[in-house]
Scaffold this motif. Structure first.
Motif, PDB file in Angstrom:
ATOM      1  N   HIS A  59      61.554  54.257  52.090  1.00  0.00           N
ATOM      2  CA  HIS A  59      62.077  55.326  51.233  1.00  0.00           C
ATOM      3  C   HIS A  59      62.043  56.664  51.960  1.00  0.00           C
ATOM      4  O   HIS A  59      62.991  57.447  51.915  1.00  0.00           O
ATOM      5  CB  HIS A  59      61.269  55.391  49.925  1.00  0.00           C
ATOM      6  N   PHE A  90      65.956  57.609  53.788  1.00  0.00           N
ATOM      7  CA  PHE A  90      66.615  58.636  52.980  1.00  0.00           C
ATOM      8  C   PHE A  90      66.230  60.056  53.400  1.00  0.00           C
ATOM      9  O   PHE A  90      66.532  61.003  52.697  1.00  0.00           O
ATOM     10  CB  PHE A  90      66.304  58.402  51.499  1.00  0.00           C
ATOM     11  N   CYS A 100      68.437  56.484  42.513  1.00  0.00           N
ATOM     12  CA  CYS A 100      68.807  55.099  42.768  1.00  0.00           C
ATOM     13  C   CYS A 100      69.409  54.574  41.471  1.00  0.00           C
ATOM     14  O   CYS A 100      68.776  54.598  40.426  1.00  0.00           O
ATOM     15  CB  CYS A 100      67.573  54.298  43.174  1.00  0.00           C
ATOM     16  N   THR A 125      65.886  46.287  44.151  1.00  0.00           N
ATOM     17  CA  THR A 125      66.222  47.675  44.489  1.00  0.00           C
ATOM     18  C   THR A 125      65.575  48.636  43.486  1.00  0.00           C
ATOM     19  O   THR A 125      65.058  49.690  43.865  1.00  0.00           O
ATOM     20  CB  THR A 125      67.749  47.859  44.523  1.00  0.00           C
ATOM     21  N   TYR A 142      62.985  51.231  44.929  1.00  0.00           N
ATOM     22  CA  TYR A 142      63.541  52.579  45.096  1.00  0.00           C
ATOM     23  C   TYR A 142      63.749  53.369  43.800  1.00  0.00           C
ATOM     24  O   TYR A 142      64.241  54.488  43.854  1.00  0.00           O
ATOM     25  CB  TYR A 142      64.813  52.511  45.948  1.00  0.00           C
ATOM     26  N   GLN A 177      69.970  62.494  47.065  1.00  0.00           N
ATOM     27  CA  GLN A 177      70.283  61.176  47.608  1.00  0.00           C
ATOM     28  C   GLN A 177      70.813  60.304  46.482  1.00  0.00           C
ATOM     29  O   GLN A 177      70.169  60.191  45.441  1.00  0.00           O
ATOM     30  CB  GLN A 177      69.027  60.485  48.190  1.00  0.00           C
ATOM     31  N   TYR A 206      71.991  56.423  45.619  1.00  0.00           N
ATOM     32  CA  TYR A 206      71.866  55.062  46.167  1.00  0.00           C
ATOM     33  C   TYR A 206      72.540  54.110  45.204  1.00  0.00           C
ATOM     34  O   TYR A 206      72.117  53.980  44.059  1.00  0.00           O
ATOM     35  CB  TYR A 206      70.372  54.746  46.300  1.00  0.00           C
ATOM     36  N   GLY A 262      73.601  56.223  49.863  1.00  0.00           N
ATOM     37  CA  GLY A 262      73.133  54.896  50.234  1.00  0.00           C
ATOM     38  C   GLY A 262      73.954  53.799  49.596  1.00  0.00           C
ATOM     39  O   GLY A 262      74.543  53.990  48.527  1.00  0.00           O
ATOM     40  N   THR A 263      74.006  52.665  50.247  1.00  0.00           N
ATOM     41  CA  THR A 263      74.645  51.489  49.654  1.00  0.00           C
ATOM     42  C   THR A 263      73.798  50.249  49.939  1.00  0.00           C
ATOM     43  O   THR A 263      73.118  50.168  50.953  1.00  0.00           O
ATOM     44  CB  THR A 263      76.124  51.303  50.104  1.00  0.00           C
ATOM     45  N   THR A 321      72.203  49.923  53.704  1.00  0.00           N
ATOM     46  CA  THR A 321      70.875  49.317  53.846  1.00  0.00           C
ATOM     47  C   THR A 321      70.953  47.818  53.589  1.00  0.00           C
ATOM     48  O   THR A 321      71.265  47.392  52.490  1.00  0.00           O
ATOM     49  CB  THR A 321      69.902  49.950  52.842  1.00  0.00           C
ATOM     50  N   THR A 328      69.126  49.352  58.750  1.00  0.00           N
ATOM     51  CA  THR A 328      69.667  50.536  58.080  1.00  0.00           C
ATOM     52  C   THR A 328      69.712  51.715  59.046  1.00  0.00           C
ATOM     53  O   THR A 328      68.923  51.792  59.981  1.00  0.00           O
ATOM     54  CB  THR A 328      68.812  50.939  56.859  1.00  0.00           C
TER      55      THR A 328
END
Ligand code: 6R9
Length: 683
Positions: A319, A323, A333, A341, A345, A383, A385, A414-415, A442, A454
């Motif tokens: 984390h 990120f 997230c 996930t 996260y 961020q 995600y 993020g993906t 990721t 990642t």
């Protein structure tokens, strides 16, 4: 495949079928221009100075893992008692353990230790289904809520070591419940609230849960789902459950929200009576933190087991570094806590890092396609995600919904969940990120606990569609599917394995260690088998090509073909079923099922409907295949040894029968033209 007659066939494990024939092209990178598009990070990172600094740190993590992870363990974790031994065991023996001798409590690491320095910092922002329906909790407030719930649970007899089932919507109380379990040392088993009563029942029984935590109803996309009703249906066949703790999300009463006096209690009542401080249970580093069920290529879903210290270190590390975490960040997230996930996260990583974590109850399209960006603007999200399936859905609406909002707070996008195509990657980068954000693709799994491959935001140059480079302590290799020989060098394709244990990896499958060994440790002896294929390109970057086993990924939901088949065969009309995944524009993959009927049953649209409903009942609505994807056949392509040839079924379903090649070695080659005709008739 599942069959009611005859024997269950052997696990169908043949990765070579899914790996491209390597002689087809000179290099797996040919014809993929995205592989040469290196995007330098648009900003610099706070935690790692440069790509060279990452490389130095990475090298240390591989050459001296014990030194590296000892330092990280001491730096990141608040120990009740510090560990004596950093790592133990091997893949070959399947006896991995980390931080032995260490004692800790994970909820203390997520809450108590922050109270002195950031007690008034917001720990959790909840954005409800309706825009602007917001609840916030500071670390002090979250600590108190978790303590009250844990005290109440302890008063109700919940003991360290007993597994508690959670069937919760995306509400703060779900996080309270996870952390309360952690505080008591009671492993949680979160079951995604989209699963059916049957699926929930199976998971409750497998883990032997006595206590279930749920809500009256879930609210998502303007619609309500009767969670408590589903729980009660599941519990008809779970005699061991004697306590159900119910959070009142909507407060609805009546026939849709049954309440069983004596067994059910409201969470609020339990908490109101309880002491606002709860002494945390001292746990050993290797004690179970949670179990999470996931699908594999064969049999029923398995309870993947994660332990306390190693998982915590992994959640925090990934984390923080992936990120580029900073103090004032608002980390969002968008996953569901029913998936890994959400565990790593939404809950454990951000909270252990003392960050502000967002919990999102709604969907990217409710009330319209601007919802994410509305959330970003209102909360100043730094961020974001999410999953490729959400990005694909949003892309359809173009840039206008994004541009209506101020998204300039975003630094990292993020993906996770499935490969992201360059088209979607570029849209995410250009339209959402305005080329000012790092895209972190990721790659990881329920089993790995956190990121494996990642980019690190602000550090790693990215390429559209590549998960880039390994995280600290991750030693990936590409092996030949058939021999297991390691393929050295670049511009190569094969099966992805991991050669070195890492602290966050799962330790066993609940109640079935042999299955753990069979699934992960024996396919390529001495390595951890991921189940995915990968390419390593000319720059040493990794590109995941998808599962090489019988796992289908529908909108990021991981499903085993065996489970789908079992659900279909549950219907009286069905003798045998074979499920495969076929490409789908929005969902990534869709389920396609070939069905053989019992004598006396005739194929019909109504029957196809019933079989689709059987999938809904057995697994959940999200798994229900399209009507056109149920095809009735008289026979299936099998080898003389009875092995189902899914490759043939896939090619036929996608209209690529010209690529079938020689099918004369099948037990009955005549089934092939019959199946082709049946599929064509559906189109
Ligand atoms: C975290 C999670 C794991 C499977 C994994 C792979 C696919 C996940 C990916 C990806 C390509 C990525 N997967 N992330 N494929 N690129 N960035 O998704 O866990 O639900 O266990 O699924 O998902 O096939 O093996 P889980």
């Amino acid at each position: 495949m599942a069959s009611k007659i005859g024997h269950e066939t052997q696990p169908h494990f043949s990765p070579h079928q899914r790996i491209r024939n390597m002689s087809e092209t000179a290099s797996p990178c040919d014809g993929r221009p995205e592989m040469t598009q290196l995007h330098p990070p648009p900003q610099t990172a706070a935690n790692v100075e440069s790509l060279e600094a990452y490389q130095a740190m990475y090298n240390e993590s591989i050459t001296d893992p014990d030194g590296f992870w000892s330092r990280m363990g001491k730096e990141l974790v608040t120990w009740h008692r510090e560990f004596d031994t950093v790592s133990h065991g091997s893949f070959a023996e399947g006896d991995i353990a980390w931080y032995l001798g260490g004692e800790l409590n994970v909820s203390v690491n997520c809450l108590d230790r922050h109270l002195k320095t950031r007690g008034d910092k917001v720990a959790l922002i909840w954005e409800g289904d309706e825009p602007g329906d917001v609840r916030k909790f500071t670390y002090r407030e979250l600590h108190r809520e978790v303590c009250k719930l844990a005290s109440g649970m302890r008063d109700a007899g919940v003991k360290a070591g007993e597994c508690v089932a959670l069937y919760m919507p995306m509400v703060p109380e779900a996080i309270f419940a996870m952390l309360a379990c952690a505080r008591l040392g009671a492993p949680h088993s979160v079951v995604f609230a989209g699963f059916s009563a049957d699926a929930l029942r199976d998971r409750i029984l497998d883990a032997g849960c006595r206590v279930v935590m749920t809500a009256d109803q879930g609210v998502r996309g303007g619609r309500r789902t009767n969670l408590k009703k589903t729980v009660d249906e599941a519990l008809l066949e779970c005699p061991g459950v004697d306590l159900v703790i119910v959070h009142q999300r909507t407060g609805e009463t009546g026939p849709d929200v049954p309440f069983v006096a004596g067994r059910d209690v409201y969470m609020a009542d339990l908490m109101a009576k309880a002491r606002p401080y709860c002494v945390p249970a001292v746990r050993n580093a290797e004690d179970t933190l949670f179990v999470l069920y996931t699908s594999g290529s064969t049999g029923r879903p398995k309870g993947v087991l994660h332990t306390s210290a190693g998982y915590l270190v992994w959640a925090m590390m990934t984390h923080k570094y992936t990120f580029d975490l900073r103090d004032d960040d608002v980390f969002a997230c968008m996953a569901d806590i029913g998936w890994i996930t959400g565990h790593t996260y939404n809950c454990y990583g951000p909270l252990a890092n003392g960050a502000t974590s967002m919990l999102f109850e709604s969907t990217p399209l409710y009330p319209d396609a601007g919802r994410y960006w509305d959330v970003v603007e209102r909360h100043g999200v730094t961020q974001l995600y999410t999953a490729p399936t959400a990005i694909r859905a949003l892309m359809k609406y173009g840039s206008e919904p994004v541009q209506k909002y101020d998204t300039s707070s975003l630094r990292v996008l993020g993906t996770v969940g499935e490969p992201i195509a360059p088209l979607a990657w570029n849209w995410y980068n250009e339209v959402v990120g305005a080329k000012q954000c790092t895209i972190v693709d990721t790659y990881w799994q329920t089993e790995t606990g956190g990121h494996m491959l990642t980019a690190l935001a602000g550090v790693t140059p990215t390429k559209p569609g590549s998960a880039t480079l390994p995280f600290f302590g991750v030693k990936p290799a590409i092996v030949e599917p058939d021999t297991g020989n390691v393929i050295e060098g670049n511009e190569v394709e094969g099966v992805l394995v991991m050669q070195q244990p890492w602290p966050g990896m799962c330790r066993t499958v609940l109640g079935d260690h042999q299955r753990y060994l069979n699934t992960y440790m024996t396919a390529y002896s001495g390595n951890y088998f991921t189940g995915d294929g990968a390419i390593r390109d000319m720059d040493g970057y990794y590109w995941i090509t998808g599962r090489v086993d019988d796992v289908v990924n529908v909108s990021g939901h991981r499903l085993g073909t065996a489970e789908i088949e079992a659900a279909v065969v549950n219907h009286d009309a069905c003798v045998e079923a074979a499920a495969i995944g076929i490409p789908h524009e929005l969902k990534g993959q869709d389920i396609f099922v070939y069905v053989i009927l019992h004598n006396g049953y005739e194929p019909s649209d109504d029957l196809a409907h019933e079989l689709r409903d059987a999938v809904k009942e057995g697994i959940g609505s999200f798994a229900k295949p399209a009507a056109s994807n149920i095809v009735f056949v008289e026979g299936l392509p099998k080898t003389r040894s009875g092995k189902l040839m899914r490759r043939i079924l896939r090619l036929i379903a996608t209209g690529e029968e010209s690529r079938l090649g020689d099918v004369s070695t099948l037990a009955d080659p005549a089934v092939v033209p019959a199946i082709i005709a049946a599929v064509k008739a559906k189109r």
